[in-house]
Design a protein around this motif. Structure first.
Motif, PDB file in Angstrom:
ATOM      1  N   ASN A 124     -55.708 -59.390 -84.348  1.00 39.57           N
ATOM      2  CA  ASN A 124     -56.423 -60.658 -84.595  1.00 39.57           C
ATOM      3  C   ASN A 124     -55.394 -61.840 -83.951  1.00 39.57           C
ATOM      4  O   ASN A 124     -55.422 -62.959 -84.688  1.00 39.57           O
ATOM      5  N   VAL A 125     -54.779 -61.590 -82.908  1.00 45.63           N
ATOM      6  CA  VAL A 125     -53.925 -62.511 -82.202  1.00 45.63           C
ATOM      7  C   VAL A 125     -54.844 -63.754 -81.658  1.00 45.63           C
ATOM      8  O   VAL A 125     -55.816 -63.486 -80.987  1.00 45.63           O
ATOM      9  N   PRO A 126     -54.725 -65.016 -82.002  1.00 45.64           N
ATOM     10  CA  PRO A 126     -55.306 -65.995 -81.471  1.00 45.64           C
ATOM     11  C   PRO A 126     -55.387 -66.150 -80.071  1.00 45.64           C
ATOM     12  O   PRO A 126     -54.462 -65.810 -79.356  1.00 45.64           O
ATOM     13  N   GLU A 127     -56.467 -66.652 -79.261  1.00 44.84           N
ATOM     14  CA  GLU A 127     -56.756 -66.565 -78.105  1.00 44.84           C
ATOM     15  C   GLU A 127     -55.479 -67.472 -77.232  1.00 44.84           C
ATOM     16  O   GLU A 127     -55.308 -67.084 -76.077  1.00 44.84           O
ATOM     17  N   ASP A 128     -55.028 -68.425 -78.047  1.00 39.01           N
ATOM     18  CA  ASP A 128     -54.229 -69.211 -77.305  1.00 39.01           C
ATOM     19  C   ASP A 128     -52.760 -68.718 -76.923  1.00 39.01           C
ATOM     20  O   ASP A 128     -51.908 -69.112 -76.179  1.00 39.01           O
ATOM     21  N   ILE A 129     -52.364 -67.427 -77.703  1.00 38.91           N
ATOM     22  CA  ILE A 129     -51.162 -66.847 -77.611  1.00 38.91           C
ATOM     23  C   ILE A 129     -51.359 -65.299 -77.039  1.00 38.91           C
ATOM     24  O   ILE A 129     -50.607 -64.695 -77.287  1.00 38.91           O
ATOM     25  N   TYR A 130     -52.627 -65.055 -76.906  1.00 37.13           N
ATOM     26  CA  TYR A 130     -52.890 -63.540 -76.470  1.00 37.13           C
ATOM     27  C   TYR A 130     -52.381 -62.994 -75.174  1.00 37.13           C
ATOM     28  O   TYR A 130     -51.713 -61.940 -75.072  1.00 37.13           O
ATOM     29  N   GLU A 131     -52.062 -63.853 -74.001  1.00 35.33           N
ATOM     30  CA  GLU A 131     -51.632 -63.376 -73.082  1.00 35.33           C
ATOM     31  C   GLU A 131     -50.067 -63.289 -73.152  1.00 35.33           C
ATOM     32  O   GLU A 131     -49.533 -62.455 -72.519  1.00 35.33           O
ATOM     33  N   PHE A 132     -49.501 -64.464 -73.890  1.00 37.27           N
ATOM     34  CA  PHE A 132     -47.985 -64.061 -74.079  1.00 37.27           C
ATOM     35  C   PHE A 132     -47.743 -62.833 -74.876  1.00 37.27           C
ATOM     36  O   PHE A 132     -46.713 -62.251 -74.618  1.00 37.27           O
ATOM     37  N   ALA A 133     -48.526 -62.594 -76.000  1.00 41.54           N
ATOM     38  CA  ALA A 133     -48.202 -61.283 -76.808  1.00 41.54           C
ATOM     39  C   ALA A 133     -48.401 -60.146 -75.772  1.00 41.54           C
ATOM     40  O   ALA A 133     -47.474 -59.364 -75.936  1.00 41.54           O
ATOM     41  N   THR A 134     -49.319 -60.216 -75.221  1.00 38.82           N
ATOM     42  CA  THR A 134     -49.542 -58.980 -74.225  1.00 38.82           C
ATOM     43  C   THR A 134     -48.387 -58.719 -73.378  1.00 38.82           C
ATOM     44  O   THR A 134     -47.920 -57.469 -73.301  1.00 38.82           O
ATOM     45  N   SER A 135     -48.115 -59.566 -72.471  1.00 38.79           N
ATOM     46  CA  SER A 135     -46.994 -59.483 -71.751  1.00 38.79           C
ATOM     47  C   SER A 135     -45.575 -59.161 -72.256  1.00 38.79           C
ATOM     48  O   SER A 135     -45.097 -58.353 -71.933  1.00 38.79           O
ATOM     49  N   TYR A 136     -45.399 -59.730 -73.429  1.00 37.17           N
ATOM     50  CA  TYR A 136     -44.066 -59.281 -74.067  1.00 37.17           C
ATOM     51  C   TYR A 136     -43.996 -57.928 -74.550  1.00 37.17           C
ATOM     52  O   TYR A 136     -43.041 -57.301 -74.609  1.00 37.17           O
ATOM     53  N   LEU A 137     -45.061 -57.536 -75.304  1.00 34.19           N
ATOM     54  CA  LEU A 137     -45.183 -56.274 -76.020  1.00 34.19           C
ATOM     55  C   LEU A 137     -45.004 -55.179 -74.962  1.00 34.19           C
ATOM     56  O   LEU A 137     -44.308 -54.153 -75.177  1.00 34.19           O
ATOM     57  N   SER A 138     -45.956 -55.351 -73.843  1.00 36.96           N
ATOM     58  CA  SER A 138     -45.795 -54.328 -72.799  1.00 36.96           C
ATOM     59  C   SER A 138     -44.381 -53.940 -72.084  1.00 36.96           C
ATOM     60  O   SER A 138     -43.903 -53.003 -71.960  1.00 36.96           O
ATOM     61  N   ILE A 139     -43.691 -55.277 -71.931  1.00 38.00           N
ATOM     62  CA  ILE A 139     -42.421 -55.151 -71.162  1.00 38.00           C
ATOM     63  C   ILE A 139     -41.399 -54.470 -72.428  1.00 38.00           C
ATOM     64  O   ILE A 139     -40.724 -53.545 -71.920  1.00 38.00           O
ATOM     65  N   TYR A 140     -41.517 -55.116 -73.543  1.00 41.35           N
ATOM     66  CA  TYR A 140     -40.677 -54.613 -74.665  1.00 41.35           C
ATOM     67  C   TYR A 140     -40.697 -53.230 -74.607  1.00 41.35           C
ATOM     68  O   TYR A 140     -39.400 -52.318 -74.731  1.00 41.35           O
ATOM     69  N   LEU A 141     -41.699 -52.288 -74.817  1.00 38.38           N
ATOM     70  CA  LEU A 141     -42.035 -51.141 -75.118  1.00 38.38           C
ATOM     71  C   LEU A 141     -41.627 -50.064 -73.868  1.00 38.38           C
ATOM     72  O   LEU A 141     -41.345 -48.874 -74.405  1.00 38.38           O
ATOM     73  N   LEU A 142     -41.340 -50.693 -72.643  1.00 35.20           N
ATOM     74  CA  LEU A 142     -40.886 -49.953 -71.593  1.00 35.20           C
ATOM     75  C   LEU A 142     -39.408 -49.323 -71.977  1.00 35.20           C
ATOM     76  O   LEU A 142     -39.209 -48.504 -71.479  1.00 35.20           O
ATOM     77  N   GLY A 143     -38.683 -50.077 -72.783  1.00 33.27           N
ATOM     78  CA  GLY A 143     -37.432 -50.048 -72.939  1.00 33.27           C
ATOM     79  C   GLY A 143     -37.359 -49.105 -74.237  1.00 33.27           C
ATOM     80  O   GLY A 143     -36.002 -49.000 -74.742  1.00 33.27           O
ATOM     81  N   THR A 144     -38.321 -48.536 -74.561  1.00 35.43           N
ATOM     82  CA  THR A 144     -38.162 -47.655 -76.134  1.00 35.43           C
ATOM     83  C   THR A 144     -37.114 -46.505 -75.983  1.00 35.43           C
ATOM     84  O   THR A 144     -36.365 -46.387 -76.926  1.00 35.43           O
ATOM     85  N   MET A 145     -37.086 -45.888 -74.771  1.00 34.49           N
ATOM     86  CA  MET A 145     -36.014 -44.645 -74.887  1.00 34.49           C
ATOM     87  C   MET A 145     -34.654 -45.307 -75.110  1.00 34.49           C
ATOM     88  O   MET A 145     -33.668 -44.577 -75.850  1.00 34.49           O
ATOM     89  N   PHE A 146     -34.236 -46.413 -74.722  1.00 37.82           N
ATOM     90  CA  PHE A 146     -33.029 -47.130 -74.841  1.00 37.82           C
ATOM     91  C   PHE A 146     -32.808 -47.280 -76.369  1.00 37.82           C
ATOM     92  O   PHE A 146     -31.528 -46.972 -77.022  1.00 37.82           O
ATOM     93  N   VAL A 147     -33.758 -47.716 -77.009  1.00 36.78           N
ATOM     94  CA  VAL A 147     -33.757 -48.018 -78.621  1.00 36.78           C
ATOM     95  C   VAL A 147     -33.529 -46.540 -79.221  1.00 36.78           C
ATOM     96  O   VAL A 147     -32.708 -46.948 -80.029  1.00 36.78           O
ATOM     97  N   PHE A 148     -34.020 -45.851 -78.952  1.00 37.67           N
ATOM     98  CA  PHE A 148     -33.908 -44.414 -79.618  1.00 37.67           C
ATOM     99  C   PHE A 148     -32.896 -43.933 -79.388  1.00 37.67           C
ATOM    100  O   PHE A 148     -32.072 -43.474 -80.404  1.00 37.67           O
ATOM    101  N   VAL A 149     -32.193 -43.768 -78.131  1.00 41.23           N
ATOM    102  CA  VAL A 149     -30.781 -43.112 -77.722  1.00 41.23           C
ATOM    103  C   VAL A 149     -29.822 -44.035 -78.638  1.00 41.23           C
ATOM    104  O   VAL A 149     -28.795 -43.388 -79.085  1.00 41.23           O
ATOM    105  N   LEU A 150     -29.754 -45.328 -78.730  1.00 36.36           N
ATOM    106  CA  LEU A 150     -28.941 -46.100 -79.109  1.00 36.36           C
ATOM    107  C   LEU A 150     -28.876 -46.078 -80.652  1.00 36.36           C
ATOM    108  O   LEU A 150     -27.775 -45.788 -81.275  1.00 36.36           O
TER     109      LEU A 150
END
Length: 451
Positions: A124-150
């Motif tokens: 239910n993310v408001p429309e005015d921040i939808y693109e910001f949220a999608t951009s951040y989340l997709s990039i952040y989750l690419l580094g998941t393996m680093f988070v797991f190993v650390l």
């Protein structure tokens, strides 16, 4: 020459503090770049970017924390084997656990990146921040393996009593993350994407360093590329312990997703105010988490060493430490919350709402520390199923009921947030009852010996 294990031998008070302090300050340093992200983003990228990060944080916690807690079954085994001086089993568990982390990291990275837009829509993310949220989340989750190993590598070191190296590594990593924040967000003008990239680079560096430490021969365990493999004799008991923990974490994250959805429905101002609260109370949660880790490790190693009295003493002392520290810190933030909130934004509406939120929930943090310590003690003896059940009832079930049935009767953001402390009270009562009956059976317990 016999090496003394301070967790199972010698003065308990000093051993607890020596173990607790590096983990706490290491976690504090690790979380400082999240705090710095919020400060820099709030001031230089705007309140919408700050809200966008928090609006989808529940899914980040769900994907990452579920796997990490699933792997905690392995660190509990390492602590028990190390306390019992079963070093061959320690070595097998380390190699199985690390390969498990690497494989899991690749899987979650791919799933998270592909499904990010879907996750954002569900929140239910408001429309005015939808693109910001999608951009951040997709990039952040690419580094998941680093988070797991650390995190899993640090957990392995802590399970055998090495807390200093993770602390020093987190110090260096956090300084790097803050520097990259300044460079990417302010210098390059990348906004919310810069915050995501800086986190990935810092986590990547840290994961490489933790692998080098584990393979250098300078730690009590020795990781080798040749030794990596999944041993079913280790994996099955690890999953037996870890699956209930993973389910518990999933339930907890799902309940928080429902709570965040409720908050998101009240708009960007409410999301931003709640995000600021999450930055102000992060030290409180670090204390709670570290006390939980400390309790589990001390109970697990003393369980492996047949030290029932020391197990109970560790639990009582951890409880006293946690209540004292959390109580004092909650009072300090309560009286300074308005000034602290103004560090993140000049928006008076956001500041006022943030103050109201924190002052409502702050008296209840000391309630939650009780359930965390008791849960940690129960997990330390290898019982992870019952804490999972209690989490299902007291946290996940109750919070969903709160948002679906209670919130609509008084539709305000403050009513949505009130669900948190009420669920803490319910969970603490249930964990107290469970620990009472569990501790009665510890006086004459024996760990089966293979010698």
């Amino acid at each position: 020459m016999k090496v003394k294990n301070s967790i199972t031998e010698g003065p308990l008070v000093s051993a607890l503090f020596i173990y607790f302090i590096p983990i706490f300050f290491g976690s504090l340093i690790q979380q400082s770049y999240s705090f710095a992200d919020a400060l820099i983003i709030g001031r230089y990228a705007g309140i919408s970017s700050l809200a966008a990060i928090d609006a989808t944080y529940g899914y980040v916690k769900l994907l990452i924390n579920v796997f990490i807690t699933l792997s905690l079954g392995g660190t509990v085994l390492i602590s028990q084997y190390y306390g019992a001086k079963k070093f061959k089993e320690v070595d097998d568990t380390v190699h199985t656990l690390m390969l498990f982390a690497i494989i899991g990291g690749f899987i979650i990275s791919g799933v998270g990146y592909i499904c990010s837009p879907y996750f954002v829509s569900l929140m239910n993310v408001p429309e005015d921040i939808y693109e910001f949220a999608t951009s951040y989340l997709s990039i952040y989750l690419l580094g998941t393996m680093f988070v797991f190993v650390l995190n899993i590598g640090s957990g392995i070191l802590r399970a055998v009593g090495d807390t200093k190296f993770p602390f020093y590594l987190l110090l260096i990593s956090s300084i790097m993350n803050i520097f990259l924040d300044l460079l990417f967000i302010i210098g390059f003008g990348w906004g919310i994407q810069g915050a995501a990239y800086s986190t990935i680079f810092a986590q990547g560096f840290s994961s490489i360093m933790i692998l080098l430490r584990l393979s250098s021969g300078k730690s009590p365990v020795q990781l080798s590329l040749k030794g990596l493999g999944i041993k079913m004799t280790i994996l099955l008991p690890m999953l037996k312990l870890g699956i209930p923990l993973g389910i518990q974490s999933a339930l907890y994250s799902i309940s928080n997703i429902y709570m965040q959805r409720g908050i998101n429905s009240f708009g960007t101002t409410s999301i931003a105010a709640w995000a600021i609260n999450g930055k102000l109370d992060f030290i409180i949660w670090l204390i709670i988490d570290t006390i939980g880790i400390t309790t589990t490790t001390f109970v697990a190693q003393n369980y492996g060493a047949n030290q029932s009295k020391r197990m109970k003493s560790s639990t009582r002392l951890s409880m006293f430490m946690g209540i004292t520290m959390v109580g004092l810190l909650s009072i300090g933030i309560y009286y300074s919350v308005e000034y602290l909130s103004s560090m993140f934004t000049a928006d008076n509406h956001v500041i006022d709402l943030s103050v109201q939120m924190f002052r409502m929930i702050s008296p209840f943090y000391v309630i939650f520390i009780i359930s965390e310590v008791l849960s940690g003690a129960i997990k330390g003896i290898g019982d992870t199923f019952k804490p999972m059940v209690l989490t299902l009832i007291g946290t996940c079930g109750f919070r969903i009921i709160w948002i679906v049935y209670i919130l609509p009767k008084s539709s305000t953001v403050m009513m949505a947030i009130l669900g948190y402390p009420v669920s803490w009270i319910i969970s603490t009562v249930m964990f107290s009852i469970l620990y009472f009956f569990t501790s009665r059976g510890l006086a004459n317990f024996e760990v089966e010996s293979t010698s």
